[in-house]
Motif scaffolding. Structure first.
Motif, PDB file in Angstrom:
ATOM      1  N   LEU A 324       0.865  -1.175   0.000  1.00  0.00           N
ATOM      2  CA  LEU A 324       0.000   0.000   0.000  1.00  0.00           C
ATOM      3  C   LEU A 324       0.898   1.220   0.000  1.00  0.00           C
ATOM      4  O   LEU A 324       1.654   1.448   0.949  1.00  0.00           O
ATOM      5  N   VAL A 325       0.849   2.002  -1.076  1.00  0.00           N
ATOM      6  CA  VAL A 325       1.863   3.040  -1.282  1.00  0.00           C
ATOM      7  C   VAL A 325       1.271   4.447  -1.349  1.00  0.00           C
ATOM      8  O   VAL A 325       2.008   5.408  -1.594  1.00  0.00           O
ATOM      9  N   GLY A 326      -0.017   4.591  -1.122  1.00  0.00           N
ATOM     10  CA  GLY A 326      -0.607   5.928  -1.170  1.00  0.00           C
ATOM     11  C   GLY A 326      -2.104   5.859  -1.002  1.00  0.00           C
ATOM     12  O   GLY A 326      -2.687   4.801  -0.746  1.00  0.00           O
ATOM     13  N   ARG A 327      -2.736   7.017  -1.168  1.00  0.00           N
ATOM     14  CA  ARG A 327      -4.192   7.136  -1.049  1.00  0.00           C
ATOM     15  C   ARG A 327      -4.699   8.139  -2.084  1.00  0.00           C
ATOM     16  O   ARG A 327      -4.013   9.120  -2.392  1.00  0.00           O
ATOM     17  N   VAL A 328      -5.901   7.879  -2.566  1.00  0.00           N
ATOM     18  CA  VAL A 328      -6.582   8.802  -3.481  1.00  0.00           C
ATOM     19  C   VAL A 328      -7.997   9.007  -2.966  1.00  0.00           C
ATOM     20  O   VAL A 328      -8.708   8.038  -2.690  1.00  0.00           O
ATOM     21  N   PRO A 347       8.056   9.055  -4.974  1.00  0.00           N
ATOM     22  CA  PRO A 347       7.869   9.363  -6.394  1.00  0.00           C
ATOM     23  C   PRO A 347       7.937   8.146  -7.306  1.00  0.00           C
ATOM     24  O   PRO A 347       7.341   8.159  -8.393  1.00  0.00           O
ATOM     25  N   LYS A 348       8.639   7.086  -6.893  1.00  0.00           N
ATOM     26  CA  LYS A 348       8.772   5.902  -7.751  1.00  0.00           C
ATOM     27  C   LYS A 348       7.421   5.227  -8.026  1.00  0.00           C
ATOM     28  O   LYS A 348       7.319   4.405  -8.941  1.00  0.00           O
ATOM     29  N   HIS A 349       6.398   5.583  -7.256  1.00  0.00           N
ATOM     30  CA  HIS A 349       5.079   4.974  -7.439  1.00  0.00           C
ATOM     31  C   HIS A 349       4.161   5.797  -8.343  1.00  0.00           C
ATOM     32  O   HIS A 349       2.986   5.461  -8.497  1.00  0.00           O
ATOM     33  N   LEU A 350       4.699   6.850  -8.963  1.00  0.00           N
ATOM     34  CA  LEU A 350       3.869   7.694  -9.829  1.00  0.00           C
ATOM     35  C   LEU A 350       3.258   6.912 -10.989  1.00  0.00           C
ATOM     36  O   LEU A 350       2.096   7.119 -11.347  1.00  0.00           O
ATOM     37  N   GLY A 351       4.028   6.037 -11.594  1.00  0.00           N
ATOM     38  CA  GLY A 351       3.523   5.254 -12.720  1.00  0.00           C
ATOM     39  C   GLY A 351       2.349   4.377 -12.306  1.00  0.00           C
ATOM     40  O   GLY A 351       1.346   4.284 -13.024  1.00  0.00           O
ATOM     41  N   ALA A 352       2.469   3.735 -11.148  1.00  0.00           N
ATOM     42  CA  ALA A 352       1.380   2.893 -10.649  1.00  0.00           C
ATOM     43  C   ALA A 352       0.148   3.737 -10.343  1.00  0.00           C
ATOM     44  O   ALA A 352      -0.987   3.332 -10.634  1.00  0.00           O
ATOM     45  N   LEU A 353       0.357   4.905  -9.761  1.00  0.00           N
ATOM     46  CA  LEU A 353      -0.754   5.807  -9.464  1.00  0.00           C
ATOM     47  C   LEU A 353      -1.477   6.202 -10.742  1.00  0.00           C
ATOM     48  O   LEU A 353      -2.717   6.157 -10.808  1.00  0.00           O
ATOM     49  N   ALA A 354      -0.728   6.593 -11.770  1.00  0.00           N
ATOM     50  CA  ALA A 354      -1.343   6.995 -13.035  1.00  0.00           C
ATOM     51  C   ALA A 354      -2.109   5.832 -13.659  1.00  0.00           C
ATOM     52  O   ALA A 354      -3.223   6.009 -14.175  1.00  0.00           O
ATOM     53  N   THR A 355      -1.540   4.633 -13.598  1.00  0.00           N
ATOM     54  CA  THR A 355      -2.218   3.450 -14.132  1.00  0.00           C
ATOM     55  C   THR A 355      -3.540   3.207 -13.418  1.00  0.00           C
ATOM     56  O   THR A 355      -4.571   2.961 -14.050  1.00  0.00           O
ATOM     57  N   SER A 378       5.391  18.841  -5.870  1.00  0.00           N
ATOM     58  CA  SER A 378       6.456  18.671  -6.858  1.00  0.00           C
ATOM     59  C   SER A 378       6.163  17.507  -7.807  1.00  0.00           C
ATOM     60  O   SER A 378       6.788  17.394  -8.871  1.00  0.00           O
ATOM     61  N   LEU A 379       5.210  16.650  -7.427  1.00  0.00           N
ATOM     62  CA  LEU A 379       4.864  15.503  -8.268  1.00  0.00           C
ATOM     63  C   LEU A 379       3.795  15.822  -9.307  1.00  0.00           C
ATOM     64  O   LEU A 379       3.501  15.000 -10.166  1.00  0.00           O
ATOM     65  N   ARG A 380       3.214  17.030  -9.235  1.00  0.00           N
ATOM     66  CA  ARG A 380       2.097  17.354 -10.110  1.00  0.00           C
ATOM     67  C   ARG A 380       2.466  17.259 -11.596  1.00  0.00           C
ATOM     68  O   ARG A 380       1.772  16.594 -12.392  1.00  0.00           O
TER      69      ARG A 380
END
Length: 388
Positions: A324-328, A347-355, A378-380
């Motif tokens: 579990l690497v984040g929340r939306v 930040p390494k989880h940005l790709g998974a978040l976008a998917t 900064s991740l926007r």
């Protein structure tokens, strides 16, 4: 007897596989297969992306349509609604296993502080017998006033009949329960079975252990909301095997747990699902277990005053790579999926978040994703590039 010792990482992978979130999804069995495997799918009134019971198969199977979900849960007498972890959809095969709870409710008599006359109770059953499946409104009224808790006598009677097992909920119509006589809705070979309490409890504890993979005593209690003495009475005489899990105890010490023997037979392997999880998903519905396995303290904030919320109204944990690497906190505005608030562990989880965001948007018929608030602004820019 030698007790198997599992690392925390091994236990985490076993739990993910047991919950259908590691390895190839069983698409042939579909939503009904997910329900049978989990043993219980929690219901809730909140609908953001979709209602929680729709999010459960979505997390495991991907984009399954609402008609397929509704048909699997309430179509053809394959399931029923009852009190398990909370109000849940259960496979109809579990009808006999909840005989212990139906007997308990009958022994209590008055439920939830409500009283109803035997005459009103009989009238409800007679009306269902004469007219077939009905909502509480069709039976004669759900409420006395506009207050949600102020049930009419008819509503009290039919909910008591549901708890006692005289009626079942056969479907939801505009989110209203539709009631039918249990003797007509439950298959005869199941309706006539009435196991003694020890048999009910033993089978439910074994089923909980299989759905969880590896579990502490408290985890087994929580799954179907059993009491400690109920679990203790059958643990020594059920199919689950004792194990120890490193790091699950206080200060990182090993902790006693029980595992499904099948879960120990071979090492969990396969593809990890990347998805957003309902807060009512059985992978995360137990806060203490979620913190122990994933290191995330997660709670639903829908009933928390807005100014006190940390992660949002309906924050959905982001699962990827078995972590579990984040929340939306999602919402929908027309054809746009809105991420009202996002937090991400790294930040390494940005790709998974976008998917996960793109897949969720497509599933609910949205054409775009808009990000409102990020805990790390900064991740926007990189996130919006990935979202296209």
């Amino acid at each position: 007897m030698t007790v198997t010792t599992l690392s925390a990482d091994e236990a985490r992978r076993i739990a993910l596989r047991a919950q259908g979130l590691l390895g190839a999804p069983d698409r042939r069995s579909g939503v009904r297969g997910v329900l049978r495997h989990l043993g219980a799918v929690q219901l809730d009134t909140i609908s953001v992306l979709a209602r929680s019971h729709e999010l459960i198969p979505y997390a495991r199977l991907g984009a399954v349509g609402r008609p397929a979900v509704e048909a699997a849960y309430w179509g053809g007498g394959t399931s029923f609604e009852y009190w398990s972890h909370a109000a849940c959809v259960l496979p109809v095969e579990e009808w006999p296993l909840f005989a212990f709870r139906r007997r308990h409710y009958r022994d209590r008599g008055n439920l939830w502080g409500h009283r109803v006359t035997p005459r009103t109770y009989r009238q409800v059953l007679d009306k269902l017998r004469a007219e077939g499946p009905l909502t509480s409104t069709e039976l004669g009224g759900a409420k006395r006033t506009a207050e949600w808790w102020d049930w009419s006598d008819t509503k009290i009677a039919v909910e008591r009949a549901l708890a006692f097992g005289d009626v079942v909920c056969t479907e939801r119509r505009s989110w209203k329960r539709v009631y039918e006589l249990a003797e007509r809705a439950v298959p005869a070979e199941l309706f006539g079975r009435d196991p003694a309490d020890p048999q009910c409890l033993r089978t439910l504890v074994e089923q909980s252990g299989a759905a969880l993979g590896v579990a502490t005593r408290a985890d087994l209690m929580d799954y179907h909301r059993l009491r400690a003495e109920q679990v203790d009475s059958v643990l020594g005489d059920c199919a689950l095997v004792p194990v120890e899990v490193a790091g699950w105890g206080p200060s990182g010490a090993p902790a006693a747990a029980w595992a499904d023997p099948a879960a120990l037979a071979d090492a969990p392997r396969g593809r990890h699902r990347t998805t957003l999880l309902s807060p009512f998903d059985s992978l995360v519905w137990d806060r203490a277990r979620t913190a122990r396995i994933f290191g995330m303290t997660h709670r639903l904030e829908a009933y928390t005053p807005k100014h006190k919320r940390v992660h949002g109204y309906f924050a959905m944990p982001l699962l990827t790579g078995g972590r579990l690497v984040g929340r939306v906190d999602p919402a929908r505005e027309g054809r746009t999926l809105v991420a009202r608030q996002i937090s991400l562990a790294a930040p390494k989880h940005l790709g998974a978040l976008a998917t996960a965001l793109r897949e969720a948007a497509e599933w609910v018929g949205c054409e775009s994703v808009r990000v409102e608030a990020l805990t790390d602004e900064s991740l926007r820019e990189p996130l919006e590039r990935l979202l296209g």
